[in-house]
Design an enzyme around this catalytic site. Structure first.
Site, PDB file in Angstrom:
ATOM      1  CB  SER A  93      -0.951   0.004   1.198  1.00 21.48           C
ATOM      2  OG  SER A  93      -0.230  -0.021   2.414  1.00 21.48           O
ATOM      3  CG  HIS A  98       7.280  -0.981   3.681  1.00 25.28           C
ATOM      4  ND1 HIS A  98       6.925  -0.436   2.471  1.00 25.28           N
ATOM      5  CD2 HIS A  98       6.238  -1.751   4.071  1.00 25.28           C
ATOM      6  CE1 HIS A  98       5.710  -0.849   2.149  1.00 25.28           C
ATOM      7  NE2 HIS A  98       5.263  -1.659   3.103  1.00 25.28           N
ATOM      8  CG  HIS A 100       5.357  -5.266   7.129  1.00 28.93           C
ATOM      9  ND1 HIS A 100       4.296  -4.528   7.608  1.00 28.93           N
ATOM     10  CD2 HIS A 100       5.326  -5.125   5.779  1.00 28.93           C
ATOM     11  CE1 HIS A 100       3.655  -3.966   6.603  1.00 28.93           C
ATOM     12  NE2 HIS A 100       4.255  -4.310   5.482  1.00 28.93           N
TER      13      HIS A 100
HETATM   14  P1  AMP Z   1       2.233  -2.405   3.040  1.00 34.60           P
HETATM   15  O1  AMP Z   1       0.724  -2.516   3.074  1.00 34.60           O
HETATM   16  O2  AMP Z   1       2.954  -3.701   3.015  1.00 34.60           O
HETATM   17  O3  AMP Z   1       2.658  -1.457   1.929  1.00 34.60           O
HETATM   18  O4  AMP Z   1       2.646  -1.753   4.415  1.00 34.60           O
HETATM   19  C1  AMP Z   1       2.458  -0.400   4.695  1.00 34.60           C
HETATM   20  C2  AMP Z   1       2.323  -0.286   6.167  1.00 34.60           C
HETATM   21  O5  AMP Z   1       2.458   1.084   6.536  1.00 34.60           O
HETATM   22  C3  AMP Z   1       0.963  -0.741   6.726  1.00 34.60           C
HETATM   23  O6  AMP Z   1       1.155  -1.815   7.636  1.00 34.60           O
HETATM   24  C4  AMP Z   1       0.407   0.511   7.399  1.00 34.60           C
HETATM   25  O7  AMP Z   1      -0.305   0.223   8.592  1.00 34.60           O
HETATM   26  C5  AMP Z   1       1.661   1.309   7.656  1.00 34.60           C
HETATM   27  N1  AMP Z   1       1.463   2.736   7.772  1.00 34.60           N
HETATM   28  C6  AMP Z   1       0.716   3.542   6.965  1.00 34.60           C
HETATM   29  N2  AMP Z   1       0.796   4.825   7.369  1.00 34.60           N
HETATM   30  C7  AMP Z   1       1.602   4.825   8.465  1.00 34.60           C
HETATM   31  C8  AMP Z   1       2.073   5.859   9.357  1.00 34.60           C
HETATM   32  N3  AMP Z   1       1.729   7.138   9.193  1.00 34.60           N
HETATM   33  N4  AMP Z   1       2.871   5.487  10.386  1.00 34.60           N
HETATM   34  C9  AMP Z   1       3.218   4.187  10.568  1.00 34.60           C
HETATM   35  N5  AMP Z   1       2.823   3.183   9.755  1.00 34.60           N
HETATM   36  C10 AMP Z   1       2.020   3.503   8.723  1.00 34.60           C
END
Ligand code: AMP
Ligand code: ZN
Length: 112
Positions: A93, A98, A100
């Site tokens: 998203s 990144h 996790h």
């Molecule tokens: P992905 O869906 O693998 O791209 O991971 C993106 C991650 O970013 C998700 O787990 C979201 O919860 C996290 N995320 C989105 N906005 C923020 C933010 N402002 N601070 C910390 N994490 C965020």
């Protein structure tokens, strides 16, 4: 990239709960945790995803994994999962590379 959420987090424009920072990477807690421990480790350089990793920027990725191992040790994580989603179908998203780091609960395989 000024329109990238994670670049804005790195610059401090958007607040985050920092776990660790150095000249190459930034680690912070996920805003929507999927496990008792859930943080993200990102390169400070804007890289779209694993699909854009090459010999030219792979050192940052190697460094990030060394940081993950060190942080996991410092946080006392005995078992954890490292995940990187690439592309929409895999659930990416935010289009800034990144990793996790999830820990503190039983996990299933295969992932959903
Ligand atoms: P992905 O869906 O693998 O791209 O991971 C993106 C991650 O970013 C998700 O787990 C979201 O919860 C996290 N995320 C989105 N906005 C923020 C933010 N402002 N601070 C910390 N994490 C965020
Ligand atoms: Zn970015």
């Amino acid at each position: 990239m000024s329109d990238c959420l994670f670049c804005r987090i790195i610059s401090g424009e958007i607040p985050s709960k920092k776990v660790y920072e150095d000249e190459v990477c930034y680690a912070f807690y996920d805003i929507d945790p999927q496990a008792p421990v859930h943080f993200l480790v990102i390169p400070k350089e804007h890289i779209q995803s694993v699909s854009q990793v090459s010999e030219a920027n792979a050192a940052a990725v190697g460094h990030i994994f060394a940081v993950i191992a060190r942080l996991a040790g410092e946080l006392g994580l005995e078992s954890y999962r490292v995940v990187s989603n690439i592309g929409d179908q895999a659930g990416q998203s935010v289009h800034h590379l990144h990793f996790h780091v999830l820990s503190g609960r039983d996990m299933t395989w295969p992932p959903g």
